[in-house]
Design an enzyme around this catalytic site. Structure first.
Site, PDB file in Angstrom:
ATOM      1  N   HIS A  58     -11.749  -2.969   2.963  1.00 14.42           N
ATOM      2  CA  HIS A  58     -11.382  -1.564   2.792  1.00 14.42           C
ATOM      3  C   HIS A  58     -12.102  -0.686   3.796  1.00 14.42           C
ATOM      4  O   HIS A  58     -11.497   0.159   4.457  1.00 14.42           O
ATOM      5  CB  HIS A  58     -11.711  -1.097   1.373  1.00 14.42           C
ATOM      6  CG  HIS A  58     -11.302   0.327   1.121  1.00 14.42           C
ATOM      7  ND1 HIS A  58     -12.080   1.411   1.495  1.00 14.42           N
ATOM      8  CD2 HIS A  58     -10.196   0.846   0.559  1.00 14.42           C
ATOM      9  CE1 HIS A  58     -11.463   2.530   1.169  1.00 14.42           C
ATOM     10  NE2 HIS A  58     -10.317   2.230   0.595  1.00 14.42           N
ATOM     11  N   HIS A 121      -3.156  -0.347  -1.551  1.00 10.58           N
ATOM     12  CA  HIS A 121      -3.547  -0.941  -0.267  1.00 10.58           C
ATOM     13  C   HIS A 121      -2.847  -2.287  -0.045  1.00 10.58           C
ATOM     14  O   HIS A 121      -2.388  -2.580   1.060  1.00 10.58           O
ATOM     15  CB  HIS A 121      -5.060  -1.137  -0.215  1.00 10.58           C
ATOM     16  CG  HIS A 121      -5.834   0.144  -0.165  1.00 10.58           C
ATOM     17  ND1 HIS A 121      -5.514   1.174   0.682  1.00 10.58           N
ATOM     18  CD2 HIS A 121      -6.926   0.550  -0.864  1.00 10.58           C
ATOM     19  CE1 HIS A 121      -6.365   2.178   0.518  1.00 10.58           C
ATOM     20  NE2 HIS A 121      -7.233   1.817  -0.420  1.00 10.58           N
TER      21      HIS A 121
END
Length: 290
Positions: A58, A121
């Site tokens: 991330h 995501h």
């Protein structure tokens, strides 16, 4: 009559064609003979180069996060020598994923999200970045839920002081809050609940999922609910790949012990490679059926 010239252009053309044909046949025969050992057995055909493995993190402003995912990348390389392993971030850290994929050119790659459940995501950001790149890519499943993830959570709890064995009285008052980042996607919450159930089966005490943002219950709310049920010996299990703001906030709420994030544990490296192998097998199956 004019005698035919054996060295005319037409004769030379026929000779050249015949020579080319013989060379082609000889080359193909040599290729086939190379697959046969002196004992007469067929040699195995060498596998083509494997797709690169791209770890997708991330990203975080916490400098420990970058050190952690680099250590996990290095551990994956140790477990699978010869496999090209790269790192790319969704945001906040370099290299960013689009830059990592651009550097691969038109090579094939499998992207393994260092994320612990399905969410925005995994479903949107990573596939869109992959589709915009020149590389031939496939996105693997996120790391959770999976027994290897639970192996790591358990190991981190033991490191923090969770007793390896508990009597009945300890089990009646003990519990764990599984702290995760949180997402509005219901699939992400379902994955976290599944991980919590697997960890509860391992520990023999209730494990309650709770979230740092975007979902309920929060970690403090989960702790209060457990206390109301007489569960006052509660640990925080950190369902975060690496240290960061959310992991730190959740750990600070712990009334007893708080485990470290998952990090570069050996089981995490095995899980990354498992997801890579799964995605590679699906790619091969798709090609075979095409």
């Amino acid at each position: 009559m004019t005698a035919s010239n054996p060295f005319s252009d037409e004769s030379t053309l026929h000779l050249d064609s015949a020579a080319h044909l013989m060379n082609s046949i000889g080359s193909r025969l040599a290729d086939r003979l190379r697959l046969v050992s002196p004992s007469g057995r067929r040699r195995p055909v060498p596998d083509p180069a494997p797709p690169a493995l791209v770890l997708v993190a991330h990203g975080s402003r916490d400098p420990r996060a970058l050190r952690t995912v680099r250590a996990l990348r290095d551990r994956v390389r140790e477990q699978r020598p010869g496999l090209p392993v790269h790192l790319g971030h969704i945001e906040l850290n370099e290299p960013l994923l689009p830059d990592t994929l651009a550097a691969l050119g038109a090579a094939s790659a499998i992207l393994v999200p260092l994320l612990l459940g399905r969410g925005y995501h995994v479903k949107q950001d990573i596939p869109e970045m992959a589709a915009a790149s020149p590389a031939r890519t496939r996105v693997a499943a996120p790391l959770g839920p999976h027994p290897l993830l639970v192996d790591t959570l358990h190991a981190r709890l033991l490191e923090a002081g969770w007793p390896p064995a508990q009597d009945a009285a300890a089990r009646r008052t003990g519990a764990v809050v599984l702290a995760a980042a949180g997402s509005r996607d219901p699939d992400s919450a379902a994955d976290t609940r599944r991980t919590a159930r697997l960890l509860a089966d391992r520990l023999g005490v209730p494990v309650v999922p709770a979230y740092a943002s975007a979902a309920n219950p929060t970690v403090p709310t989960a702790l209060r609910a457990l206390a109301a049920r007489g569960r006052d010996r509660v640990a925080i299990a950190s369902c975060f790949t690496a240290p960061g703001r959310f992991a730190t906030q959740c750990a600070q709420a712990a009334p007893w012990i708080a485990a470290e994030p998952l990090g570069a544990h050996e089981a995490m490296a095995r899980l990354v490679l498992h997801r890579y192998d799964q995605a590679r097998a699906r790619t091969a199956a798709d090609l075979a059926s095409a």
